[in-house]
Design an enzyme around this catalytic site. Structure first.
Site, PDB file in Angstrom:
ATOM      1  N   SER A  82       0.970  -1.293   0.117  1.00 34.96           N
ATOM      2  CA  SER A  82      -0.059   0.025   0.088  1.00 34.96           C
ATOM      3  C   SER A  82       0.914   1.318  -0.071  1.00 34.96           C
ATOM      4  O   SER A  82       1.927   1.111   0.379  1.00 34.96           O
ATOM      5  CB  SER A  82      -0.970  -0.020   1.343  1.00 34.96           C
TER       6      SER A  82
ATOM      7  N   TYR B 243      -3.203  -0.052  10.048  1.00 37.84           N
ATOM      8  CA  TYR B 243      -3.290  -0.478   8.611  1.00 37.84           C
ATOM      9  C   TYR B 243      -1.920  -0.146   8.186  1.00 37.84           C
ATOM     10  O   TYR B 243      -1.330  -0.921   7.561  1.00 37.84           O
ATOM     11  CB  TYR B 243      -4.317  -0.035   7.769  1.00 37.84           C
TER      12      TYR B 243
HETATM   13  P1  NAP Z   1     -12.078  -4.812  -0.512  1.00 39.91           P
HETATM   14  O1  NAP Z   1     -12.746  -4.394  -1.823  1.00 39.91           O
HETATM   15  O2  NAP Z   1     -12.418  -4.618   0.710  1.00 39.91           O
HETATM   16  O3  NAP Z   1     -11.838  -6.569  -0.800  1.00 39.91           O
HETATM   17  C1  NAP Z   1     -11.056  -7.113   0.184  1.00 39.91           C
HETATM   18  C2  NAP Z   1     -11.361  -8.646   0.224  1.00 39.91           C
HETATM   19  O4  NAP Z   1     -10.503  -9.218   1.142  1.00 39.91           O
HETATM   20  C3  NAP Z   1     -12.702  -8.965   0.108  1.00 39.91           C
HETATM   21  O5  NAP Z   1     -12.930 -10.076  -0.641  1.00 39.91           O
HETATM   22  C4  NAP Z   1     -12.638  -9.499   1.690  1.00 39.91           C
HETATM   23  O6  NAP Z   1     -13.705 -10.604   1.848  1.00 39.91           O
HETATM   24  C5  NAP Z   1     -11.373 -10.319   1.600  1.00 39.91           C
HETATM   25  N1  NAP Z   1     -11.038 -10.757   3.080  1.00 39.91           N
HETATM   26  C6  NAP Z   1     -11.098  -9.507   4.250  1.00 39.91           C
HETATM   27  N2  NAP Z   1     -10.532 -10.459   5.132  1.00 39.91           N
HETATM   28  C7  NAP Z   1     -10.489 -11.568   4.843  1.00 39.91           C
HETATM   29  C8  NAP Z   1     -10.080 -12.833   5.605  1.00 39.91           C
HETATM   30  N3  NAP Z   1      -9.715 -12.822   6.950  1.00 39.91           N
HETATM   31  N4  NAP Z   1     -10.005 -14.003   4.766  1.00 39.91           N
HETATM   32  C9  NAP Z   1      -9.973 -14.111   3.670  1.00 39.91           C
HETATM   33  N5  NAP Z   1     -10.470 -12.914   2.823  1.00 39.91           N
HETATM   34  C10 NAP Z   1     -10.781 -11.782   3.631  1.00 39.91           C
HETATM   35  O7  NAP Z   1     -10.435  -4.427  -0.595  1.00 39.91           O
HETATM   36  P2  NAP Z   1      -9.724  -3.817  -2.105  1.00 39.91           P
HETATM   37  O8  NAP Z   1      -9.615  -2.352  -2.262  1.00 39.91           O
HETATM   38  O9  NAP Z   1     -10.161  -4.663  -3.123  1.00 39.91           O
HETATM   39  O10 NAP Z   1      -8.122  -4.204  -1.570  1.00 39.91           O
HETATM   40  C11 NAP Z   1      -7.607  -5.439  -1.576  1.00 39.91           C
HETATM   41  C12 NAP Z   1      -6.187  -5.344  -1.157  1.00 39.91           C
HETATM   42  O11 NAP Z   1      -5.297  -4.304  -1.626  1.00 39.91           O
HETATM   43  C13 NAP Z   1      -6.259  -5.239   0.463  1.00 39.91           C
HETATM   44  O12 NAP Z   1      -5.044  -5.824   0.915  1.00 39.91           O
HETATM   45  C14 NAP Z   1      -6.148  -3.750   0.635  1.00 39.91           C
HETATM   46  O13 NAP Z   1      -5.342  -3.580   1.845  1.00 39.91           O
HETATM   47  C15 NAP Z   1      -5.118  -3.338  -0.463  1.00 39.91           C
HETATM   48  N6  NAP Z   1      -4.875  -2.154  -0.974  1.00 39.91           N
HETATM   49  C16 NAP Z   1      -6.176  -1.542  -1.335  1.00 39.91           C
HETATM   50  C17 NAP Z   1      -6.034  -0.079  -1.902  1.00 39.91           C
HETATM   51  C18 NAP Z   1      -7.231   0.540  -2.436  1.00 39.91           C
HETATM   52  O14 NAP Z   1      -7.180   1.905  -2.655  1.00 39.91           O
HETATM   53  N7  NAP Z   1      -8.591  -0.083  -2.721  1.00 39.91           N
HETATM   54  C19 NAP Z   1      -4.870   0.413  -2.033  1.00 39.91           C
HETATM   55  C20 NAP Z   1      -3.712  -0.239  -1.651  1.00 39.91           C
HETATM   56  C21 NAP Z   1      -3.593  -1.607  -1.162  1.00 39.91           C
HETATM   57  P3  NAP Z   1     -15.103 -10.302   2.589  1.00 39.91           P
HETATM   58  O15 NAP Z   1     -16.152 -10.083   1.632  1.00 39.91           O
HETATM   59  O16 NAP Z   1     -15.364 -11.716   3.410  1.00 39.91           O
HETATM   60  O17 NAP Z   1     -14.892  -9.255   3.418  1.00 39.91           O
HETATM   61  C1  GCO Z   2      -7.120   5.199   3.406  1.00 40.63           C
HETATM   62  C2  GCO Z   2      -6.886   4.144   2.065  1.00 40.63           C
HETATM   63  C3  GCO Z   2      -5.617   3.807   1.605  1.00 40.63           C
HETATM   64  C4  GCO Z   2      -6.002   2.693   0.490  1.00 40.63           C
HETATM   65  C5  GCO Z   2      -4.486   2.311   0.206  1.00 40.63           C
HETATM   66  C6  GCO Z   2      -3.469   3.379  -0.461  1.00 40.63           C
HETATM   67  O1  GCO Z   2      -7.926   5.287   4.213  1.00 40.63           O
HETATM   68  O2  GCO Z   2      -6.003   6.019   3.377  1.00 40.63           O
HETATM   69  O3  GCO Z   2      -7.910   3.274   2.518  1.00 40.63           O
HETATM   70  O4  GCO Z   2      -5.113   3.148   2.886  1.00 40.63           O
HETATM   71  O5  GCO Z   2      -6.570   1.900   0.869  1.00 40.63           O
HETATM   72  O6  GCO Z   2      -3.789   1.426   0.998  1.00 40.63           O
HETATM   73  O7  GCO Z   2      -2.460   2.782  -0.844  1.00 40.63           O
END
Ligand code: NAP
Ligand code: GCO
Length: 266
Positions: A146, A159
Site C-alpha cells: 500500500s 493498517y
Molecule cells: P476490498 O474491496 O475490501 O476487498 C477485500 C477482500 O479481502 C474481500 O474479498 C474480503 O472478503 C477479503 N477478506 C478480508 N478479510 C479476509 C480474511 N480474513 N480472509 C479471507 N478474505 C478476507 O479491498 P480492496 O480495495 O480490493 O483491497 C484488496 C487489497 O488491496 C487489500 O489488502 C488492501 O489493503 C489493498 N489495497 C487497497 C487499496 C485501495 O485503494 N483499494 C490500495 C492499496 C492496497 P469479505 O467479503 O469476506 O470481506
Molecule cells: C485510506 C485508504 C488507503 C488505501 C490504500 C492506499 O484510508 O487511506 O484506504 O489506505 O486503501 O492502502 O495505498
C-alpha cells in the site's frame, strides 16, 4: 529472449480474498494469461457470487471458504487446490481490511484484527505454500502492500503498521527463499476505487465530492483514482517469468503519488 515470458499457461494462481475488488481484478488478469485460478473468501454466499462473477468472464475459478487468519482453514484450502490442480505456482496475498479510527480511540482488538488479517494472514498463507514451491523448484509470491507501506496518515495506524510490516515480510521471504527460485515481491497500489475506499469517495449531502476524493485526485499526478485494471499488467509481470530476477521489490502502482509533493497553491 522468450516472447512468451508473460504467459501463465500451465500455472496455478491462488489469489486470497478475490471475490471482488483488487483481488478479482488481478485473478481475472492472471486467468486471461492462462493461469488456473483458486480464490477464497470468508463467506460462502460471497464466495458463490465470486464464482459466478468469474464465470461471467469465462473463467472457471476454484473457490473455497477460507479465512486467511486461520491456519487450519489455510492448510485445508492449499490441500484442496493441490488435490484439484496438482500444484500452486503463484500466491497473491490480497485479502485485507482497514479500520479508520484515530489511534488513541482504537481498541486493541481492532488494532489486532487489522494486523491479523493484513500481516499475519500473508505470513500464514506464504508459509503454507513455500514448501511445495521449494519442492517444485519455483514460485511467485506477490504481497499487496500500500501507499501506507511508506506513508502514514490520520486514522490508519493499524493498517499502516500492517502494510509496513508486509513490505518487510516481502523482503524477508525474498532473502530466505530466493535460493529456491522463489520470487517474493509486492505491489503497492495507490488509491484504487473499490469497496474498501468507497467511504472516501461518497458524494456529500449537497452532491459535492468527498473532500478526501478531491484531496487524492490533487495528490495524484495522474489526476484520478486508480482502478483494479490498472494493477493487472504489474501483477502479470510479477507473476510471470518476465520477473524471474526481480525479488524483494515493492512495485508502486500509484499514478505517481509517491513521487509528488502536491499541487502548489494557485
Ligand atoms: P476490498 O474491496 O475490501 O476487498 C477485500 C477482500 O479481502 C474481500 O474479498 C474480503 O472478503 C477479503 N477478506 C478480508 N478479510 C479476509 C480474511 N480474513 N480472509 C479471507 N478474505 C478476507 O479491498 P480492496 O480495495 O480490493 O483491497 C484488496 C487489497 O488491496 C487489500 O489488502 C488492501 O489493503 C489493498 N489495497 C487497497 C487499496 C485501495 O485503494 N483499494 C490500495 C492499496 C492496497 P469479505 O467479503 O469476506 O470481506
Ligand atoms: C485510506 C485508504 C488507503 C488505501 C490504500 C492506499 O484510508 O487511506 O484506504 O489506505 O486503501 O492502502 O495505498
Amino acid at each position: 529472449m522468450d516472447k512468451n515470458m508473460f504467459s501463465l499457461e500451465g500455472k496455478v494462481a491462488w489469489v486470497t480474498g478475490a471475490t471482488y475488488g483488487i483481488g478479482f481484478g488481478i485473478a481475472s488478469a492472471l486467468a486471461k494469461m492462462g493461469a488456473k485460478i483458486a480464490f477464497n473468501d470468508r463467506n460462502q454466499e460471497k464466495l458463490e457470487q465470486g464464482i459466478n462473477s468469474y464465470k461471467e468472464l469465462g473463467i472457471e475459478a476454484f473457490g473455497k471458504v477460507c479465512d486467511v487468519t486461520k491456519e487450519n482453514e489455510v492448510k485445508e484450502f492449499v490441500d484442496a487446490v493441490i488435490e484439484k490442480y496438482g500444484h500452486i505456482d503463484i500466491l497473491v496475498n490480497n485479502a485485507g481490511i482497514i479500520k479508520r479510527i484515530p489511534m488513541v480511540d482504537m481498541s486493541c482488538e481492532d488494532f489486532r484484527q487489522v494486523i491479523d488479517i493484513d500481516l499475519v494472514g500473508p505470513f500464514i498463507c506464504s508459509k503454507a505454500v513455500i514448501p511445495s514451491m521449494i519442492k517444485q523448484g519455483h514460485g511467485k509470491i506477490i504481497n499487496i502492500c500500500s501507499m501506507m507501506s511508506e506513508l502514514g496518515r490520520e486514522t490508519v495506524s493499524a493498517y499502516a503498521a500492517a502494510k509496513g510490516g508486509l513490505k518487510m515480510l516481502t523482503r524477508n521471504i525474498c532473502s530466505e527463499y530466493g535460493q529456491y527460485n522463489i520470487q517474493c515481491n509486492g505491489i503497492g497500489p495507490g488509491y484504487i476505487a473499490t469497496p474498501q475506499t468507497a467511504p472516501l469517495r461518497e458524494r456529500q449531502a449537497d452532491g459535492s465530492r468527498h473532500p478526501f476524493d478531491a484531496f487524492i485526485v490533487s495528490k495524484t499526478p495522474a489526476n484520478r483514482w486508480g482502478t483494479p485494471e490498472d494493477l493487472q499488467g504489474p501483477a502479470i509481470f510479477l507473476a510471470s517469468d518476465a520477473s524471474n530476477f526481480v525479488n524483494g521489490h515493492i512495485l508502486y502502482v500509484d499514478g505517481g503519488i509517491l513521487a509528488y509533493i502536491g499541487k502548489q497553491p494557485q
